[in-house]
Motif scaffolding. Sequence first.
Motif, short mmCIF file in Angstrom:
data_model
loop_
_atom_site.label_atom_id
_atom_site.label_comp_id
_atom_site.label_asym_id
_atom_site.label_seq_id
_atom_site.Cartn_x
_atom_site.Cartn_y
_atom_site.Cartn_z
N VAL A 134 48.12 30.78 5.82
CA VAL A 134 49.33 30.43 5.08
C VAL A 134 49.32 28.93 4.80
O VAL A 134 49.12 28.12 5.71
CB VAL A 134 50.59 30.81 5.89
CG1 VAL A 134 51.85 30.43 5.14
CG2 VAL A 134 50.57 32.30 6.23
N VAL A 154 51.35 25.77 4.04
CA VAL A 154 52.74 25.34 4.25
C VAL A 154 52.75 23.87 4.64
O VAL A 154 52.01 23.45 5.52
CB VAL A 154 53.44 26.22 5.31
CG1 VAL A 154 52.71 26.22 6.63
CG2 VAL A 154 54.89 25.84 5.49
N TRP A 204 54.08 35.60 10.31
CA TRP A 204 54.58 35.35 8.96
C TRP A 204 54.99 36.66 8.32
O TRP A 204 54.29 37.66 8.43
CB TRP A 204 53.50 34.65 8.13
CG TRP A 204 53.18 33.32 8.73
CD1 TRP A 204 52.28 33.04 9.72
CD2 TRP A 204 53.83 32.08 8.44
NE1 TRP A 204 52.32 31.72 10.05
CE2 TRP A 204 53.26 31.10 9.28
CE3 TRP A 204 54.82 31.71 7.54
CZ2 TRP A 204 53.66 29.77 9.24
CZ3 TRP A 204 55.22 30.38 7.50
CH2 TRP A 204 54.64 29.43 8.35
N MET A 249 51.92 35.06 -2.39
CA MET A 249 53.24 35.56 -2.02
C MET A 249 53.90 34.59 -1.05
O MET A 249 53.24 33.96 -0.23
CB MET A 249 53.19 36.98 -1.47
CG MET A 249 52.63 37.14 -0.09
SD MET A 249 52.47 38.88 0.45
CE MET A 249 54.18 39.39 0.50
N ARG A 250 55.21 34.45 -1.17
CA ARG A 250 55.98 33.56 -0.31
C ARG A 250 56.21 34.23 1.04
O ARG A 250 56.56 35.41 1.11
CB ARG A 250 57.32 33.22 -0.96
CG ARG A 250 57.22 32.63 -2.34
CD ARG A 250 57.01 31.15 -2.38
NE ARG A 250 58.18 30.48 -1.82
CZ ARG A 250 58.15 29.24 -1.33
NH1 ARG A 250 57.05 28.56 -1.35
NH2 ARG A 250 59.23 28.69 -0.85
N LEU A 251 55.99 33.45 2.10
CA LEU A 251 56.16 33.94 3.46
C LEU A 251 57.07 32.99 4.23
O LEU A 251 57.19 31.82 3.88
CB LEU A 251 54.81 34.04 4.17
CG LEU A 251 53.77 34.98 3.56
CD1 LEU A 251 52.45 34.85 4.30
CD2 LEU A 251 54.26 36.42 3.59
N ARG A 252 57.66 33.52 5.28
CA ARG A 252 58.50 32.72 6.17
C ARG A 252 58.02 32.95 7.60
O ARG A 252 57.48 34.03 7.91
CB ARG A 252 59.97 33.15 6.05
CG ARG A 252 60.19 34.58 6.47
CD ARG A 252 61.63 35.04 6.24
NE ARG A 252 61.72 36.46 6.49
CZ ARG A 252 61.83 37.02 7.69
NH1 ARG A 252 61.85 36.27 8.78
NH2 ARG A 252 61.91 38.33 7.83
N ALA A 299 59.03 36.33 2.53
CA ALA A 299 60.27 35.56 2.42
C ALA A 299 61.26 36.37 1.60
O ALA A 299 60.93 36.90 0.55
CB ALA A 299 60.00 34.22 1.74
N SER A 300 62.46 36.48 2.12
CA SER A 300 63.49 37.19 1.38
C SER A 300 64.83 36.52 1.68
O SER A 300 65.06 36.07 2.79
CB SER A 300 63.53 38.67 1.76
OG SER A 300 63.77 38.83 3.13
N ARG A 304 59.18 27.95 4.44
CA ARG A 304 58.52 28.86 3.51
C ARG A 304 57.09 28.39 3.28
O ARG A 304 56.82 27.18 3.17
CB ARG A 304 59.23 28.92 2.15
CG ARG A 304 60.64 29.50 2.21
CD ARG A 304 60.60 31.00 2.50
NE ARG A 304 61.90 31.61 2.43
CZ ARG A 304 62.72 31.76 3.46
NH1 ARG A 304 62.39 31.30 4.65
NH2 ARG A 304 63.88 32.37 3.33
N GLY A 305 56.17 29.34 3.21
CA GLY A 305 54.77 29.04 2.92
C GLY A 305 54.25 30.04 1.90
O GLY A 305 54.98 30.91 1.43
N VAL A 306 52.98 29.90 1.57
CA VAL A 306 52.35 30.75 0.57
C VAL A 306 51.08 31.35 1.17
O VAL A 306 50.27 30.64 1.78
CB VAL A 306 52.00 29.93 -0.70
CG1 VAL A 306 51.24 30.77 -1.71
CG2 VAL A 306 53.26 29.35 -1.32
#
Length: 148
Positions: free
Chosen positions: A86, A88, A127, A109-112, A130-131, A60-62
Motif C-alpha cells: 500500500v 501511503v 488494510w 483502489m483506496r484503502l484504509r 476505504a468507504s 487512506r492509501g492506494v
Amino acid sequence: MTRPLPDPGHELFAPFWAGTLEGRVLVQRCDTCATPRWPVRPICPQCHAEGFSWHELPDRGVLHTWTVVWHRTIEELPPPYAVGIVEVGGVRVVGGVVDCPFDQLRVGMRLRPVFQAVTPEVTLVQWAPASPGRATEHQKARAAEEEK
C-alpha cells in the motif's frame, strides 16, 4: 506452535507498535531532509542523516500491488488470504488486505488501515477498502480536532 509476532519492544520499532495500539500508523521522517522512511532504520537512505522523528500516516492509501496466498506456510494463518503493498504518505507498506473479495482487488483502489489486536502488546495493521463512515475512533477524533 503460535503465530509469529513482532517484538513490540524492539529499539527501532517500539514507537510504531505503540502507535498501532492507539489506532495510528507511524513512520519515521528524517529531521534533515523530511524524507519519510519505512521500514524504520537508524540512518536516512536519502541524505544519510541520523536524526528522525515519528509522524502519523494519512488514513487512506492506494493499493500498489497484491498477491493471494493459497498454500499454508504458517499453521495459524490458514489460506487463502491477500497480502498487499500500500502506498501511503510517501512510503510503501506491506500488510494483509481484508474485507474485500479477491476478485475485487484492483491496483489503485483506496484503502484504509484497520487494526487487529492479537495480544495486549501487539496490534497488527491490515488494510481494507476505504468507504465513507467507517473511520476508526482515532480517525474521527482527529477529524473533529482538525475542524476546530
